[in-house]
Design an enzyme around this catalytic site. Structure first.
Site, PDB file in Angstrom:
ATOM      1  N   GLU A   1     -21.984  -2.524  37.246  1.00  0.00           N
ATOM      2  CA  GLU A   1     -22.466  -3.309  38.213  1.00  0.00           C
ATOM      3  C   GLU A   1     -22.975  -2.490  39.674  1.00  0.00           C
ATOM      4  OE1 GLU A   1     -19.633  -6.522  39.055  1.00  0.00           O
ATOM      5  OE2 GLU A   1     -20.964  -7.471  40.686  1.00  0.00           O
TER       6      GLU A   1
ATOM      7  N   ASN B   1     -20.626 -10.294  39.889  1.00  0.00           N
ATOM      8  CA  ASN B   1     -21.041 -11.113  41.409  1.00  0.00           C
ATOM      9  C   ASN B   1     -22.100 -10.712  41.906  1.00  0.00           C
ATOM     10  OD1 ASN B   1     -18.772 -12.419  40.651  1.00  0.00           O
ATOM     11  ND2 ASN B   1     -17.328 -11.362  42.075  1.00  0.00           N
TER      12      ASN B   1
ATOM     13  N   ASN C   1     -23.785 -15.201  36.084  1.00  0.00           N
ATOM     14  CA  ASN C   1     -22.575 -14.874  36.182  1.00  0.00           C
ATOM     15  C   ASN C   1     -21.549 -15.628  36.862  1.00  0.00           C
ATOM     16  OD1 ASN C   1     -20.559 -12.366  35.729  1.00  0.00           O
ATOM     17  ND2 ASN C   1     -20.527 -12.836  37.983  1.00  0.00           N
ATOM     18  N   GLU C   2     -20.429 -15.979  35.976  1.00  0.00           N
ATOM     19  CA  GLU C   2     -19.225 -16.829  36.769  1.00  0.00           C
ATOM     20  C   GLU C   2     -19.925 -17.783  37.779  1.00  0.00           C
ATOM     21  OE1 GLU C   2     -16.362 -13.839  38.112  1.00  0.00           O
ATOM     22  OE2 GLU C   2     -16.077 -13.281  35.967  1.00  0.00           O
TER      23      GLU C   2
ATOM     24  N   TYR D   1      -9.328 -10.863  33.165  1.00  0.00           N
ATOM     25  CA  TYR D   1      -8.659  -9.621  33.801  1.00  0.00           C
ATOM     26  C   TYR D   1      -7.106  -9.787  33.504  1.00  0.00           C
ATOM     27  CZ  TYR D   1     -13.299  -8.175  35.234  1.00  0.00           C
ATOM     28  OH  TYR D   1     -14.470  -7.965  35.344  1.00  0.00           O
TER      29      TYR D   1
ATOM     30  N   GLU E   1     -16.349  -9.324  30.129  1.00  0.00           N
ATOM     31  CA  GLU E   1     -15.625  -8.907  31.191  1.00  0.00           C
ATOM     32  C   GLU E   1     -14.330  -8.965  30.661  1.00  0.00           C
ATOM     33  OE1 GLU E   1     -16.317  -9.599  35.315  1.00  0.00           O
ATOM     34  OE2 GLU E   1     -18.305  -9.978  35.112  1.00  0.00           O
TER      35      GLU E   1
ATOM     36  N   GLN F   1     -14.932  -2.204  34.050  1.00  0.00           N
ATOM     37  CA  GLN F   1     -16.525  -1.660  34.111  1.00  0.00           C
ATOM     38  C   GLN F   1     -16.249  -0.247  33.230  1.00  0.00           C
ATOM     39  OE1 GLN F   1     -18.739  -2.450  37.201  1.00  0.00           O
ATOM     40  NE2 GLN F   1     -17.750  -4.543  37.717  1.00  0.00           N
TER      41      GLN F   1
HETATM   42  O1  AHR Z   1     -16.090  -6.852  37.131  1.00  0.00           O
HETATM   43  C1  AHR Z   1     -15.737  -7.060  38.711  1.00  0.00           C
HETATM   44  C2  AHR Z   1     -16.105  -8.693  39.071  1.00  0.00           C
HETATM   45  O2  AHR Z   1     -15.185  -9.492  38.183  1.00  0.00           O
HETATM   46  C3  AHR Z   1     -17.496  -9.161  38.786  1.00  0.00           C
HETATM   47  O3  AHR Z   1     -18.419  -8.689  39.197  1.00  0.00           O
HETATM   48  C4  AHR Z   1     -17.177 -10.493  38.611  1.00  0.00           C
HETATM   49  O4  AHR Z   1     -18.338 -11.169  37.350  1.00  0.00           O
HETATM   50  C5  AHR Z   1     -15.768 -10.775  37.991  1.00  0.00           C
HETATM   51  O5  AHR Z   1     -15.245 -11.655  38.878  1.00  0.00           O
END
Ligand code: AHR
Length: 492
Positions: free
Chosen positions: A26, A71, A171-172, A243, A291, A348
Site C-alpha cells: 500500500e 485505506n 476497500n473496507e 488482523y 488482508e 503487508q
Molecule cells: O493494512 C493496513 C490497513 O488495514 C489497510 O490500509 C486497511 O485496508 C486495513 O484497515
C-alpha cells in the site's frame, strides 16, 4: 503428549489456488518509498527499485500483490501517478495523514511486479471516486484499442497493455475510518454499477467486492448479504479482512486465534451459498482473504508520528517468535479452507506490518517471514484433510482448542508437506504421522522454527536471532512445545 496426524489420499479438500500466497503493498509509511523504491540507493536498479528487496520478494514467490491500498485507495487519483515524474503532484493522503509524492504509480508498480515475478491485484477508488475513473483505469491497464486511456498508456511509454486480471472494488467501505465510507446499500449499488462497467471494458477480469472490514463489525453478516444480493452476478469473490494481536499478553489465547479465522471463513462461505440458493444461481462466489496478519505492536508508537510528512515509519510492527507461530496457524487455516478461499494477501510485504524490513544500509527478515516462505514454497498442489488427534485446552472464549493444528498438501511433484504448529507452551508432541494411500513414503526433511523466548525478535543488528533449522528425520518425530514445523515426505 501423544499426537496423531492422519492424511488420506482420498480425502481431498481442494486444489490449492496459488493466489492464497499473495501479499500487499500500500502507499503507506515506508512500504513504497524507502521500501520497494529508493532511487539513489546503492541497491537501486535503473528504475529505482531496491534489488535487495526484490530478491527477498522473489524468494517468497508471492503470486499476486494487492495495490495501491488499503485505506489509501479511497482517496487516490490514479492519474496522479502517471506521466513525467517531475510534473506529478504532491498530495495529502487523508487515510494515513501523510504526503503522497506520486513518484510511484501504476506504471512503475506493474514493472516492479514483473521484476518481482508476481502479478498486480489492483484496487479501484470507490471512496471519493467511482465507476468512471475505474473503467478508465481498466482501459489504461488492459486495452489495446485506439482510444484515449489506452493511448495515454502508450504515450507514457508502455506500448503493451499490463494485463491486470484481478481487481478489488474499493476497500473496507463499511469502516467509519474509510474516506467516504458507505452503508451497505450505498456501496452495493456503486460496486454493482462499477463492476458492470469494468467488465464491459475487459470481460476477462475478475472482481472482488468488499466484505466487512473484520468479523467484529456491527454490520458483519448483514453487510455481506446486502452486497451479495445486489452484486452477485457481477462479482467473483467477496473479501475478508482480519488482523490479530496479543495486547494483553495472553499467549494461549493468542495462539488459538486461527479458530476465529476459521469461523469467519465458514460464516462468510455459508452466506455466499445462502444468497446463491436464494437467487438460484449456478455460480459460486468464493472468498478473497485479502488482508490478514498480526497488527498491534505499532499502534501506540504510531500515535506519536507527525502528521503530513512523506513516508514516515508507520505500522512498523516488530514481530516476535509467538507472532510467527500465529502466522503459521493462520496459514494452516487458509490451506484447510482452500475449497473456498481462493485468494489471500499477507498484509503487508515491506516495512508496513511486513516480513521484509529495510534500512538504508540493508534489509532484514522478520520472524513471520519463515512460516510464510515455507507455506508458499511447499504448500502448492492439493490440500488433503489432516485429521489431528491430540489433547486440547480451553482459553478465554474458546473451548477445546487442539494443541496441535496441521494442514497437509500433496505437492505437484508427488511429495507430501505437512505443516504443523504445537501450541502447547510446555509439552512436546510425539507424532504418529499416518499416510493412507501413500505406500513407501517416508520423512526426508523436518524444518522447525522454535525459540525458548516467545518474545524474542529479529532486528537489523541480529537478523538471524530466529531462523528455521533442520531436525533429525530418523527415529521418533517430535513437534516440540511452541514450534512451527514442516514435515516433508516422499516415496523412497
Ligand atoms: O493494512 C493496513 C490497513 O488495514 C489497510 O490500509 C486497511 O485496508 C486495513 O484497515
Amino acid at each position: 503428549m501423544e499426537t496423531r496426524i492422519s492424511v488420506n489420499r482420498q480425502n481431498v479438500i481442494s486444489e490449492i489456488d496459488n493466489r492464497i500466497y499473495g501479499s500487499f503493498i500500500e502507499h503507506l509509511g515506508r512500504a513504497v518509498y524507502g521500501g520497494i523504491y529508493q532511487p539513489g540507493h546503492e541497491a537501486a536498479d535503473d528504475m529505482g527499485f531496491r534489488q535487495d528487496v526484490l530478491e527477498y520478494v522473489r524468494q517468497l514467490n508471492v503470486p499476486i500483490v494487492r495495490y495501491p491500498g488499503g485505506n489509501f485507495v479511497s482517496g487516490y487519483n490514479w492519474e496522479d501517478g502517471t506521466g513525467p515524474k517531475e510534473s506529478r503532484p504532491h498530495k495529502l493522503d487523508l487515510a494515513w495523514q501523510t504526503i503522497e509524492t506520486n513518484q510511484v504509480g501504476i506504471d512503475e508498480f506493474q514493472e516492479w511486479a514483473s521484476r518481482a515475478n508476481t502479478e498486480v491485484m489492483m484496487a479501484v477508488n470507490l471512496g471519493t471516486r467511482g465507476a468512471d475513473e475505474a473503467r478508465n483505469l481498466v482501459e489504461y491497464c488492459n486495452l489495446d484499442t485506439d482510444t484515449y486511456y489506452a493511448q495515454l498508456r502508450r504515450r507514457n511509454g508502455f506500448e503493451k497493455p499490463f494485463g491486470i486480471k484481478l481487481w478489488c472494488l474499493g476497500n473496507e467501505m463499511d469502516g467509519p475510518w474509510q474516506i467516504c465510507a458507505q452503508t451497505a446499500a450505498e456501496y452495493s449499488r456503486k460496486a454493482c454499477e462499477t463492476a458492470k462497467l469494468m467488465k464491459w471494458v475487459d470481460p476477462s477480469i475478475e472482481l472482488v467486492a468488499c466484505g466487512s472490514s473484520n468479523k467484529d463489525m456491527s454490520t458483519f453478516g448483514e453487510w455481506e448479504k446486502t452486497v451479495l444480493r445486489e452484486c452477485y452476478e457481477h462479482i467473483d469473490y467477496i473479501s475478508l479482512h482480519n488482523y490479530y494481536g496479543n495486547p494483553d499478553s495472553n499467549t494461549p489465547q493468542y495462539l488459538a486465534q486461527a479458530v476465529n479465522m476459521e469461523n469467519f471463513i465458514k460464516t462468510v462461505a455459508e452466506i455466499c451459498d445462502e444468497i446463491k440458493a436464494e437467487k438460484g444461481s449456478e455460480k459460486t462466489v468464493n472468498l478473497s482473504f485479502d488482508e490478514w496478519n498480526i497488527w498491534f505492536h505499532s499502534l501506540e508508537q504510531d500515535k506519536r508520528i507527525k502528521r503530513y510528512t512523506a513516508a514516515p515509519r508507520l505500522l512498523e510492527d516488530i514481530y516476535n517468535f509467538e507472532d510467527a507461530l500465529v502466522v503459521g496457524t493462520l496459514l494452516i487455516t487458509l490451506i484447510n479452507n482452500s475449497d473456498r478461499v481462493k485468494i489471500a494477501c499477507l498484509a503487508q510485504l515491506v516495512n508496513v506490518i511486513a516480513p521484509i524490513m529495510t534500512e538504508d544500509n540493508g534489509c532484514w527478515l522478520q520472524t513471520i517471514f519463515y512460516p510464510f516462505l515455507h507455506a508458499s514454497l511447499f504448500g502448492r498442489g492439493t490440500a488433503l484433510k489432516a485429521g489431528v488427534c491430540c489433547e486440547t485446552y480451553d482459553t478465554e472464549g474458546l473451548k477445546e482448542v487442539p494443541y496441535v493444528t496441521a494442514a497437509a498438501v500433496l505437492n505437484d511433484n508427488g511429495e507430501i508437506s505437512i505443516f504443523a504448529v504445537n501450541r502447547s507452551l510446555d509439552k512436546d508432541a510425539v507424532l504418529d504421522a499416518e499416510l493412507i494411500g501413500f505406500e513407501g513414503y517416508s520423512l526426508f526433511e523436518h524444518i522447525e522454527l522454535n525459540c525458548n523466548d516467545l518474545k524474542a525478535v529479529n532486528s537489523f543488528e541480529k537478523p538471524n536471532n530466529i531462523v528455521p533449522a533442520n531436525k533429525q528425520t530418523d527415529g521418533k518425530t517430535e513437534l516440540s512445545a511452541h514450534s512451527w514445523n514442516v514435515l516433508r515426505f516422499r516415496k523412497k
